[in-house]
Design an enzyme around this catalytic site. Sequence first.
Site, PDB file in Angstrom:
ATOM      1  N   ARG A 153       0.839  -1.208   0.000  1.00  0.00           N
ATOM      2  CA  ARG A 153       0.000   0.000   0.000  1.00  0.00           C
ATOM      3  C   ARG A 153       0.869   1.252   0.000  1.00  0.00           C
ATOM      4  O   ARG A 153       0.553   2.246  -0.652  1.00  0.00           O
ATOM      5  CB  ARG A 153      -0.927   0.001   1.218  1.00  0.00           C
ATOM      6  CG  ARG A 153      -2.054  -1.006   1.097  1.00  0.00           C
ATOM      7  CD  ARG A 153      -3.073  -0.864   2.223  1.00  0.00           C
ATOM      8  NE  ARG A 153      -4.006  -1.986   2.175  1.00  0.00           N
ATOM      9  CZ  ARG A 153      -5.183  -1.969   1.545  1.00  0.00           C
ATOM     10  NH1 ARG A 153      -5.602  -0.876   0.928  1.00  0.00           N
ATOM     11  NH2 ARG A 153      -5.958  -3.034   1.530  1.00  0.00           N
ATOM     12  N   HIS A 202     -19.095   9.220   0.986  1.00  0.00           N
ATOM     13  CA  HIS A 202     -19.354   7.883   1.511  1.00  0.00           C
ATOM     14  C   HIS A 202     -20.856   7.634   1.480  1.00  0.00           C
ATOM     15  O   HIS A 202     -21.638   8.480   1.926  1.00  0.00           O
ATOM     16  CB  HIS A 202     -18.822   7.768   2.941  1.00  0.00           C
ATOM     17  CG  HIS A 202     -19.071   6.417   3.530  1.00  0.00           C
ATOM     18  ND1 HIS A 202     -18.289   5.328   3.231  1.00  0.00           N
ATOM     19  CD2 HIS A 202     -20.030   5.967   4.366  1.00  0.00           C
ATOM     20  CE1 HIS A 202     -18.759   4.269   3.865  1.00  0.00           C
ATOM     21  NE2 HIS A 202     -19.816   4.625   4.568  1.00  0.00           N
TER      22      HIS A 202
HETATM   23  N1  NHR Z   1      -8.450   6.199   3.438  1.00  0.00           N
HETATM   24  C1  NHR Z   1      -8.357   6.729   4.652  1.00  0.00           C
HETATM   25  N2  NHR Z   1      -7.165   6.678   5.268  1.00  0.00           N
HETATM   26  N3  NHR Z   1      -9.396   7.308   5.292  1.00  0.00           N
HETATM   27  C2  NHR Z   1     -10.600   7.342   4.699  1.00  0.00           C
HETATM   28  O1  NHR Z   1     -11.605   7.908   5.341  1.00  0.00           O
HETATM   29  C3  NHR Z   1     -10.779   6.759   3.408  1.00  0.00           C
HETATM   30  C4  NHR Z   1      -9.651   6.197   2.799  1.00  0.00           C
HETATM   31  C5  NHR Z   1      -9.757   5.592   1.542  1.00  0.00           C
HETATM   32  C6  NHR Z   1     -10.968   5.524   0.909  1.00  0.00           C
HETATM   33  C7  NHR Z   1     -13.424   5.825   0.858  1.00  0.00           C
HETATM   34  C8  NHR Z   1     -14.184   4.763   1.676  1.00  0.00           C
HETATM   35  C9  NHR Z   1     -15.685   4.849   1.491  1.00  0.00           C
HETATM   36  O2  NHR Z   1     -16.220   5.936   1.266  1.00  0.00           O
HETATM   37  C10 NHR Z   1     -12.103   6.047   1.513  1.00  0.00           C
HETATM   38  C11 NHR Z   1     -12.015   6.696   2.748  1.00  0.00           C
HETATM   39  C12 NHR Z   1     -12.556   1.599   0.342  1.00  0.00           C
HETATM   40  C13 NHR Z   1     -12.624   0.757   1.447  1.00  0.00           C
HETATM   41  C14 NHR Z   1     -12.037  -0.635   1.399  1.00  0.00           C
HETATM   42  O3  NHR Z   1     -12.165  -1.401   2.341  1.00  0.00           O
HETATM   43  C15 NHR Z   1     -13.217   1.252   2.606  1.00  0.00           C
HETATM   44  C16 NHR Z   1     -13.712   2.536   2.650  1.00  0.00           C
HETATM   45  C17 NHR Z   1     -13.633   3.377   1.539  1.00  0.00           C
HETATM   46  C18 NHR Z   1     -13.062   2.891   0.388  1.00  0.00           C
HETATM   47  N4  NHR Z   1     -11.324  -1.000   0.306  1.00  0.00           N
HETATM   48  C19 NHR Z   1     -10.654  -2.301   0.105  1.00  0.00           C
HETATM   49  C20 NHR Z   1      -9.155  -2.187   0.438  1.00  0.00           C
HETATM   50  O4  NHR Z   1      -8.583  -3.243   0.764  1.00  0.00           O
HETATM   51  C21 NHR Z   1     -10.755  -2.748  -1.327  1.00  0.00           C
HETATM   52  C22 NHR Z   1     -12.161  -2.920  -1.791  1.00  0.00           C
HETATM   53  C23 NHR Z   1     -12.273  -3.043  -3.320  1.00  0.00           C
HETATM   54  O5  NHR Z   1     -11.272  -2.877  -4.048  1.00  0.00           O
HETATM   55  O6  NHR Z   1     -13.411  -3.261  -3.799  1.00  0.00           O
HETATM   56  O7  NHR Z   1      -8.548  -1.104   0.312  1.00  0.00           O
HETATM   57  O8  NHR Z   1     -16.381   3.813   1.669  1.00  0.00           O
HETATM   58  C1  GAR Z   2     -20.922   5.941  -4.884  1.00  0.00           C
HETATM   59  O1  GAR Z   2     -22.157   5.552  -4.345  1.00  0.00           O
HETATM   60  C2  GAR Z   2     -19.962   6.278  -3.756  1.00  0.00           C
HETATM   61  O2  GAR Z   2     -20.581   6.924  -2.678  1.00  0.00           O
HETATM   62  C3  GAR Z   2     -19.489   4.919  -3.354  1.00  0.00           C
HETATM   63  O3  GAR Z   2     -19.396   4.174  -4.543  1.00  0.00           O
HETATM   64  C4  GAR Z   2     -20.228   4.742  -5.544  1.00  0.00           C
HETATM   65  C5  GAR Z   2     -19.362   5.177  -6.681  1.00  0.00           C
HETATM   66  O4  GAR Z   2     -20.137   5.566  -7.767  1.00  0.00           O
HETATM   67  N1  GAR Z   2     -18.231   4.978  -2.694  1.00  0.00           N
HETATM   68  C6  GAR Z   2     -17.780   3.993  -1.954  1.00  0.00           C
HETATM   69  O5  GAR Z   2     -18.447   3.010  -1.712  1.00  0.00           O
HETATM   70  C7  GAR Z   2     -16.388   4.166  -1.440  1.00  0.00           C
HETATM   71  N2  GAR Z   2     -16.000   2.987  -0.748  1.00  0.00           N
HETATM   72  P1  GAR Z   2     -19.519   6.423  -8.959  1.00  0.00           P
HETATM   73  O6  GAR Z   2     -18.228   5.724  -9.376  1.00  0.00           O
HETATM   74  O7  GAR Z   2     -20.549   6.353 -10.035  1.00  0.00           O
HETATM   75  O8  GAR Z   2     -19.273   7.805  -8.461  1.00  0.00           O
END
Ligand code: NHR
Ligand code: GAR
EC number: 2.1.2.2
Length: 226
Positions: A62, A106
């Site tokens: 990462r 989110h």
């Molecule tokens: N990073 C930090 N440090 N803090 C936040 O608040 C973040 C962030 C990165 C992304 C978006 C978030 C959401 O809106 C976001 C907020 C991905 C995951 C996740 O578990 C969780 C939350 C969000 C985005 N991702 C997996 C991972 O292992 C992969 C999942 C996939 O590829 O489909 O990174 O929900």
């Molecule tokens: C949106 O609903 C956003 O809020 C959500 O995924 C969708 C993306 O749609 N985000 C997450 O779940 C982040 N973990 P889009 O690609 O059409 O904007």
Amino acid sequence: MKSIVILISGRGSNMEAIVNAGIPGARIAAVISNRPDAKGLAFAAARGIPTAVVDHKAFPSREAFDAALAETIDTHGAELVVLAGFMRVLTDAFVRRYEGRLMNIHPSLLPSFPGLHTHQRAIEAGVRAHGATVHFVTPALDCGPVVIQAVVPVLPGDDEDSLSARVLRQEHRIYPQAVRWFVEDRLTVTAQGQVRVRDEAVDEAGWTIPSLDRVPGAGACDSRPS
Ligand code: NHR
Ligand code: GAR
């Protein structure tokens, strides 16, 4: 002009909404995806917006992925970095580098349902209200200061598709609004981690009243008392 870099992973409809909003003073400097097949890349390219792919699968950790992502972002001189359906959790080092200028949308009413699969979890929990939250990103996942939220009902018979569609319509409204406030330099975060929007008036029911000089159309037919 403020330069904005938008990070996506897929469809990119929130990115589209921000681009289509045509925010005065904002320049979409680039759209970057961690997935080469993200549908949103084609829309950006068709609008003449520079696009890039930083494929997380090509990096051993990462930390390495985030370093490459930051390098690509900085090539475009971003003053605001917008996560729009971006699906990779970001390292503390990355988040700190863009602190105060990194936003996410989110798909839940935070602090309810952080993480993934929010719509299904909301249905299973039996909540009557659901929605979306734009927040500044901090190292703790989905915990940063809230900029704006939108609420939708959960209706009897809703499934993940119907509920997510209802939420998404609101996302397309509130994300451009949050970006607009940022570009207008109207957002501050208090020491307590609460966002204040400068010049925002709120009535007793909690609805935002646009400040008079921003009411659309006020001008030739302006009926404000002088
Ligand atoms: N990073 C930090 N440090 N803090 C936040 O608040 C973040 C962030 C990165 C992304 C978006 C978030 C959401 O809106 C976001 C907020 C991905 C995951 C996740 O578990 C969780 C939350 C969000 C985005 N991702 C997996 C991972 O292992 C992969 C999942 C996939 O590829 O489909 O990174 O929900
Ligand atoms: C949106 O609903 C956003 O809020 C959500 O995924 C969708 C993306 O749609 N985000 C997450 O779940 C982040 N973990 P889009 O690609 O059409 O904007």
